[in-house]
Design an enzyme around this catalytic site. Structure first.
Site, PDB file in Angstrom:
ATOM      1  N   HIS A  85      37.860  -4.099  51.280  1.00 32.56           N
ATOM      2  CA  HIS A  85      37.268  -3.637  52.551  1.00 32.56           C
ATOM      3  C   HIS A  85      37.380  -4.689  53.651  1.00 32.56           C
ATOM      4  CE1 HIS A  85      33.295  -5.491  51.333  1.00 32.56           C
ATOM      5  NE2 HIS A  85      33.201  -5.672  52.632  1.00 32.56           N
ATOM      6  N   ASP A 221      37.157  -3.805  44.473  1.00 32.52           N
ATOM      7  CA  ASP A 221      37.175  -4.120  45.912  1.00 32.52           C
ATOM      8  C   ASP A 221      37.833  -5.481  46.183  1.00 32.52           C
ATOM      9  OD1 ASP A 221      36.712  -4.289  48.624  1.00 32.52           O
ATOM     10  OD2 ASP A 221      34.600  -3.714  48.500  1.00 32.52           O
ATOM     11  N   SER A 651      31.090 -10.936  52.027  1.00 32.33           N
ATOM     12  CA  SER A 651      32.117 -10.131  51.397  1.00 32.33           C
ATOM     13  C   SER A 651      33.352 -10.978  51.181  1.00 32.33           C
ATOM     14  CB  SER A 651      32.475  -8.943  52.267  1.00 32.33           C
ATOM     15  OG  SER A 651      31.616  -7.896  51.972  1.00 32.33           O
TER      16      SER A 651
END
Ligand code: ARG
Ligand code: GLU
Length: 738
Positions: A85, A221, A651
């Site tokens: 992402h 991810d 992230s």
């Protein structure tokens, strides 16, 4: 009795390991504040191994990825791991209906195939310094706020320029503890960052928005990039002559993984937390601002989703916009539930009662700090309507209705023409770049639907602080935003790439009148004027007040609770947070495991589904249990949870074991714990990591990109686990490649 009690407490302490896992710590201060505790929890390294200016340390393998995520170097050739992402925007930019990297994934089988990404950067931290003294030199308590600010800016400029003199480094200074301390960050930014690999979205985004912010999770991810440098290993703009960057440090990768209780730390760039808010602010966030923002995005998401599902081209165009909008929409909902569950406003009030009692016991404190809480209350109350209106301006005019934001890109050019200058060729090129970028991912019918629905809502929700074109809609269009939009989207040059390019070609001091008569332009101006004239003064007033109040409040907390080890709120600077691999009980009668496996991915599989479909190859690998060296007892771990205090910006951060080996790539938090940006609950707040063995499995077994595995350093530490942290028998056993 007493002695026995103490022993019981200390045993309890050891067994359950109730250490502080809350906090995002400054790498520079680990030796002073955290090292002992971290080692007690299982860390086998020193603070110096994590952060050092003299020698290579873990920090030298960590980058701020594009300024919005974190990435880590995992090979001697500058291979960079981050989330899918985080790379999503880049992967999307390289995609078209014909060559859809989002759907199909992408693997560069040799370096020459790696894809450049204009504008993407990777920034290392060269060193950190406490520069509070220099920055606050000549600043006094009785100084007027404006003068204080100017002095700080002036001092900071000097420090920054001195710190980067004769180098290719950059530097910035950030306030900590609401301006009670200042730290300098000297940075090195690489600008040639190429896409190396990405799984298809059915792996990298598996579970989509349904599973986002949720545990148990089954998302792969991750994506891979590579840092390129010039021949001297220095940053350079993209050039085919650039070569892979040789890092000072890169992460060895652990095939052993982490089990419940093992020490873990997350090292990255957390964006923003607000742990020191007053009860009044928390109350406003959960009861006013969050509900309003959620409701606006409900409307926007519904419109985008329907159009995306009806048309594959729209689906690609709106994929990143939709994901971005859905992400915080869902986070705010989790945050609200979490704060309500722990009765957060009440807890804050109790802390404030204690604060009051303490300052009342000391004359000097009372004099200085007594006004703080009542002032907070007043300031939040007075500014509430402005804050809400600001929120509508951002969410509707800036984020959602694109024709508004797009036309606002012409504001500088128009001011230039109006102040008696003509546009240069490069001004015009610049405008045309905006045109190109805007229309690449634009679908007019969707934008028009957003316009109608969102401005209707905006108008219904407000009686004041609204753009004056709302009156025009009432008087000339019978209150119908649909009628207004029909005309606007039909007539405006901003809805048509040819018309707007034509307008740019002929744009000068005379023709600017035509642009200014454009209905989209007028609507945009009306939104911006309302913001500038009516909303902004209220917001600025609030911010100036809060700046002073927050600074005083933090000063007071530090003075009143000297025994408390405080951590500064996240501010997009490099931080370390530590905890352990851990599970949790989301509600009465339910206990989650701390890990998920490929079996669970297959369990969630829904053929043809937008979020839960899977590539055939994964089904086949699962059927044959073809997991290679990545399996644990015949199972393949996919994700795991831990008690590391993380937030947005973390992230892609490395999740690291006691020895400095990579266990996985951080990508999310659990729904029950998203309130940790405001209040951290050790029982409930968990970070979610993609297990590195799943990453390796996808690269190796799914994609066959074994050349990438070959450039990594895989290790298999052999641990004896004793419940608290890792106790090693053999720190590192030799690893057979593949
Ligand atoms: N919640 C994660 C974060 O805050 C992942 C977001 C991307 N995924 C998505 N479905 N929108 O960034
Ligand atoms: N997904 C988040 C990000 O983009 C990290 C999760 C979080 O907010 O903790 O940074």
């Amino acid at each position: 009795m007493k002695k026995a009690g103490l022993i019981i407490i200390s045993i309890f302490y050891l067994i359950t390991g109730t250490f502080a896992t809350e906090g995002m710590w400054i790498p520079l201060l680990l030796g002073q504040l955290n090292e002992a505790e971290m080692q007690k929890m299982g860390l086998k390294l020193t603070a110096e191994d994590l952060y050092s200016v003299e020698k290579g340390s873990l920090k030298d393998a960590i980058v701020s990825f594009g300024g919005f995520c974190t990435g880590e170097v995992i090979s001697g050739e500058g291979l960079l791991l981050t989330n899918h992402h985080c790379g999503y925007g880049q992967i999307q930019k390289h995609s078209s209906v014909k060559n859809d990297l989002l759907t199909n994934g992408f693997w560069a089988m040799k370096k020459a195939d790696e894809l450049p990404n204009e504008g993407l950067t990777a920034t290392f931290i060269v060193r950190i310094e406490n520069v509070t003294k220099q920055v606050l030199a000549g600043v006094s308590d009785d100084m007027e706020e404006g003068a204080r600010y100017m002095k700080i800016v002036e001092n900071s400029k000097k420090v920054v320029s001195l710190s980067t003199k004769d180098t290719h480094y950059d530097a910035y200074i950030r306030p900590f503890f609401a301006g009670n301390e200042y730290y300098l960050f000297v940075t090195e930014t690489f600008k040639d960052i190429r896409l190396v690999g990405a799984p298809p979205s059915s792996i990298g985004k598996f579970g989509g928005d349904t599973d986002n912010w949720m545990w148990p999770r089954h998302t792969g991810d991750f994506s891979l990039f590579r840092i390129y440098a010039d021949k001297d290993n220095k940053p350079a703009e993209y050039s085919p002559d650039n070569v892979p960057y040789k890092p000072k440090h890169f992460f060895p990768i652990s095939l052993t993984g982490g089990e419940k209780g093992d020490f873990t730390m997350v090292y990255g760039f957390p964006g923003r937390t607000q742990e020191y808010l007053s009860s009044f602010a928390v109350d406003q966030i959960v009861n006013v601002i969050n509900p309003a923002s959620i409701a606006i995005r409900d409307v926007a998401l519904d419109i985008m989703w329907k159009d995306m599902m009806a048309d594959d081209e729209v689906k690609i165009k709106y994929a990143a916009k939709y994901a971005g909008t859905a992400n915080y929409w869902k986070k705010w909902q989790g945050e609200n539930r979490g704060i309500h569950r722990i009765n957060g406003v009440q807890i804050k009030k109790e802390r404030e009662a204690d604060f009051l009692a303490k300052i009342n016991s000391n004359k000097k404190w009372k004099e200085e700090y007594e006004i703080l809480l009542p002032e907070f209350e007043k300031t939040y109350k007075e500014s509430e309507q402005y804050e809400l209106a600001y929120n509508y301006f951002i969410e509707v005019c800036w984020r959602s209705v694109e024709i508004i934001r797009f036309s606002s890109r012409f504001r500088d050019a128009v001011s230039k023409l109006e102040s008696g200058n003509e546009l240069s060729e490069s001004d015009k090129e610049n405008l045309k770049r905006h045109v190109k970028a805007h229309f690449k991912d634009y679908h007019l019918p969707t934008d028009k639907k957003l316009f109608i629905a969102l401005f209707t809502k905006y108008d219904n929700d407000f009686n004041s602080l609204e753009p004056d074109f709302f009156n025009t809609v009432q008087t000339k269009y019978k209150g119908s935003y649909e009628a207004y939009a029909n005309k606007l989207y039909d007539k405006s040059a901003f809805s048509n790439p040819e018309k707007i390019n034509d307008l740019i070609d002929n744009l000068n001091q005379k023709t600017v009148k035509k642009l200014k008569a454009d209905m989209a332009w007028q609507t945009m101006t009306s939104c911006f004027d309302n913001y500038t004239n009516n909303v902004k003064p209220g917001i600025e007033n609030k911010e100036v007040k809060l700046e002073i109040l927050n600074r005083k409040y933090l000063e007071a907390i530090m003075a009143i609770y000297p025994e408390k080890r405080l951590y500064p709120d996240a501010n997009s600077t490099l931080r370390v947070t530590y905890g352990k691999v851990d599970d949790y009980e989301p509600r009465d009668g339910v206990k989650y495991l701390n890990y998920t496996t490929l079996d669970g991915v297959i369990e969630k599989y829904v053929p043809g589904d937008e979020e839960f479909d899977l590539p055939a190859k994964i089904l086949e690998l699962h059927k044959n249990k073809d997991y290679g060296q990545y399996a644990v007892d015949g199972e393949l771990r996919v994700c795991f949870t831990g008690s590391n205090h993380t937030t947005g910006g973390n992230s892609g951060s490395p999740v690291i074991d006691a020895y400095g080996n990579l266990l996985g790539c951080n990508f999310d938090r659990n729904w029950e714990g998203t309130m940790s940006d405001i209040m951290y609950d050790p029982d409930m707040c968990r970070n979610i990591t993609c297990d590195i063995r799943y990453v390796l499995f996808i690269i190796d077994k799914y994609a066959g990109a074994t050349h990438l595995i070959d450039e990594m350093k895989l290790v298999k530490p052999n641990y004896q686990r004793a419940g608290i942290g890792n106790i090693p028998l053999i720190p590192e056993a030799p690893v057979q490649k593949k």
